[in-house]
Every structure is written in C-alpha cells, then in structure tokens.
Design a protein around this motif. Structure first.
Motif, PDB file in Angstrom:
ATOM      1  N   GLY A 148       0.818  -1.216   0.000  1.00 31.25           N
ATOM      2  CA  GLY A 148       0.000   0.000   0.000  1.00 31.25           C
ATOM      3  C   GLY A 148       0.845   1.257   0.000  1.00 31.25           C
ATOM      4  N   CYS A 202      -4.444  -3.082  -2.012  1.00 33.56           N
ATOM      5  CA  CYS A 202      -4.401  -2.263  -3.235  1.00 33.56           C
ATOM      6  C   CYS A 202      -5.510  -1.214  -3.234  1.00 33.56           C
ATOM      7  N   CYS A 205      -4.111   1.886  -1.973  1.00 34.60           N
ATOM      8  CA  CYS A 205      -2.820   2.290  -2.531  1.00 34.60           C
ATOM      9  C   CYS A 205      -2.994   3.255  -3.696  1.00 34.60           C
ATOM     10  N   ARG A 207      -0.500   4.206  -5.659  1.00 34.08           N
ATOM     11  CA  ARG A 207       0.534   4.047  -6.681  1.00 34.08           C
ATOM     12  C   ARG A 207      -0.107   3.795  -8.046  1.00 34.08           C
ATOM     13  N   CYS A 210       0.955   0.043 -11.414  1.00 28.28           N
ATOM     14  CA  CYS A 210       1.426  -1.177 -10.755  1.00 28.28           C
ATOM     15  C   CYS A 210       0.797  -2.372 -11.467  1.00 28.28           C
ATOM     16  N   ARG A 213      -1.547  -4.728  -9.319  1.00 26.02           N
ATOM     17  CA  ARG A 213      -2.751  -4.214  -8.664  1.00 26.02           C
ATOM     18  C   ARG A 213      -3.890  -5.232  -8.791  1.00 26.02           C
TER      19      ARG A 213
HETATM   20  S1  SF4 Z   1      -1.310  -1.488  -6.092  1.00 19.57           S
HETATM   21 FE1  SF4 Z   1       0.655  -2.508  -6.323  1.00 19.57          FE
HETATM   22  S2  SF4 Z   1       2.024  -1.459  -4.900  1.00 19.57           S
HETATM   23 FE2  SF4 Z   1      -0.062  -0.946  -4.302  1.00 19.57          FE
HETATM   24  S3  SF4 Z   1      -0.590  -2.471  -2.739  1.00 19.57           S
HETATM   25 FE3  SF4 Z   1      -1.316  -3.252  -4.711  1.00 19.57          FE
HETATM   26  S4  SF4 Z   1       0.361  -4.539  -5.441  1.00 19.57           S
HETATM   27 FE4  SF4 Z   1       1.217  -3.241  -3.805  1.00 19.57          FE
END
Ligand code: SF4
Length: 223
Positions: A148, A202, A205, A207, A210, A213
């Motif tokens: 996350g 996710c 998160c 980001r 990814c 995800r």
């Molecule tokens: S989106 Fe990617 S970086 Fe974020 S928690 Fe999920 S797997 Fe991990």
C-alpha cells in the motif's frame, strides 16, 4: 503458538499464460521460454512458513500480537474483531532463484523474474487455500508491511514480523536485509486473518502503473 512449514506445492503454469504475460510473439522467444519454463518448474521448490498468533490487544494504531508491537492504523482497524492471525512468509524458493541468476541475457533475466513471480503467485494461492481448508475458514484477507502507501503499514515492521515467525531463513531460505527487503525478492510476508469480505491493500494504494494491482483505489471511510 505453533508454527508450520508448507512445501510440496504443485505448480503448473501453462506456456500460453507465460507468453501472454511476457507479450511474446516471436517463435524463437516462445521456444526459448518453453525450455526455461520446463526447467524452472522442475527446479522450483516454493515454501511457506506460518504461525498461528493471538492478537493480545489493540489501542489506537498499535496492535499487540504474541508480545510483538505493530503500528498501523489500517491493520488495527482490520483486526478489530479478530482474535487470531496467521503470520506468514511465502517464497518462490532459493532453488529457482539461484537457477535464474545464472542467466546472462538481460532481457531473458527480466522474463525469468516474471516467471518466478508467477510461481510465487501460484504458491501463495495454494497456501491460502490450504489454510482455509485446514482451519475451516471461508475467507482470509491479508496485509503485509510495505504494501500500500508508505504509511499503510511501514516496511520497517518486517523486523518484528520476522521475529514473530522465528528462524525464517533456516526454514525457508528467505533473508531479511537491513533495508527490510526479502531475498529471494519473489517472496511475500504479512498476516492473514478471517474476514467476511476480502480486504485487498491495493484498494488503499495510490501508486499508479502497478502491474500487480488487484483492486482499484477507493476511499475508505472506516479507517
Ligand atoms: S497497487 Fe501494487 S504497490 Fe499498491 S498495494 Fe497493490 S500490489 Fe502493492
């Protein structure tokens, strides 16, 4: 509380699944990866280590598990009504990792990295399914340090998690580095806990881009 080692996972990865993931179209590349896949599956020995742990108490963002302290507001919210968790590590295994490191070609090396990730993914699914069957739990959710956003569950909390699991390196080959990363890198760790609805980190998160995800980002009102 008891700790257990799980291995003997039956990993099957169809070639077309691998080539699709790698976006391979060239016949030569496909043939090369056919051979690499067969070799990897013959060598790979993924392992899991888990320990059944009692949740001793929760206060604000602090969770006490078997005497170890973990700091995460999200974890504290998720474990509110949970009495026991499974602390765990799952790895693709040192065998396939060492084999892949002998590859000199940079691009093929990247492909092997994805192949190891697929092996880990399969082992992780089988591990979680086995836990559900063994303990009669319909659904398990997972959270791990470092997943996350930076503050969801700080990666430095890998240290108490490894202390909780005890002898991780001896039993699985997974080494925790000074910067809290795991070797083999295709390893995952965290806690699994029963939940009515599956929680996927996710969804918290932010980001972007990814590839791993599993759920889109959404606002959580209960954390
Ligand atoms: S989106 Fe990617 S970086 Fe974020 S928690 Fe999920 S797997 Fe991990």
């Amino acid at each position: 509380m008891e700790r257990f080692i799980m291995d003997g996972f039956q990993i099957q990865i169809p070639l077309d699944e691998l080539t699709k993931r790698l976006c391979l179209a060239d016949e030569e590349d496909v043939e090369l990866m056919r051979k690499k896949l067969a070799e990897a599956l013959a060598i790979a020995c993924p392992k899991a280590l888990y320990r059944i742990c009692k949740v001793n108490g929760i206060e604000d963002d602090t969770v006490q598990i078997e005497g170890k302290e973990f700091h995460s507001k999200v974890l504290a919210a998720r474990l509110k009504d949970v009495h026991h968790v499974f602390a765990y590590v799952v790895t693709c295994g040192t065998e396939v990792d060492e084999w892949s490191r002998k590859e000199k070609d940079y691009i093929v090396n990247l492909w092997l990295d994805i192949l190891k990730e697929m092996i880990l993914g399969e082992a992780r699914i089988q591990f979680q399914t086995a836990l559900c069957e063994r303990y009669g739990i319909p659904k398990l959710s997972s959270m791990g340090p470092g997943s996350g956003n930076l503050d969801t569950w700080p990666i430095a909390q890998q240290r108490p998690l490894f202390e909780l699991l005890e002898n991780v390196t001896e039993d699985t080959g997974v080494v925790l580095t000074a910067s809290y990363l795991m070797h083999p890198t295709k390893s995952v760790s965290g806690v699994l806990f029963p939940s009515d609805k599956e929680f996927v980190t996710c969804s918290l998160c932010k980001r972007t881009n990814c590839q791993n995800r599993r759920e889109p980002y959404k606002e959580h009102t209960d954390i």
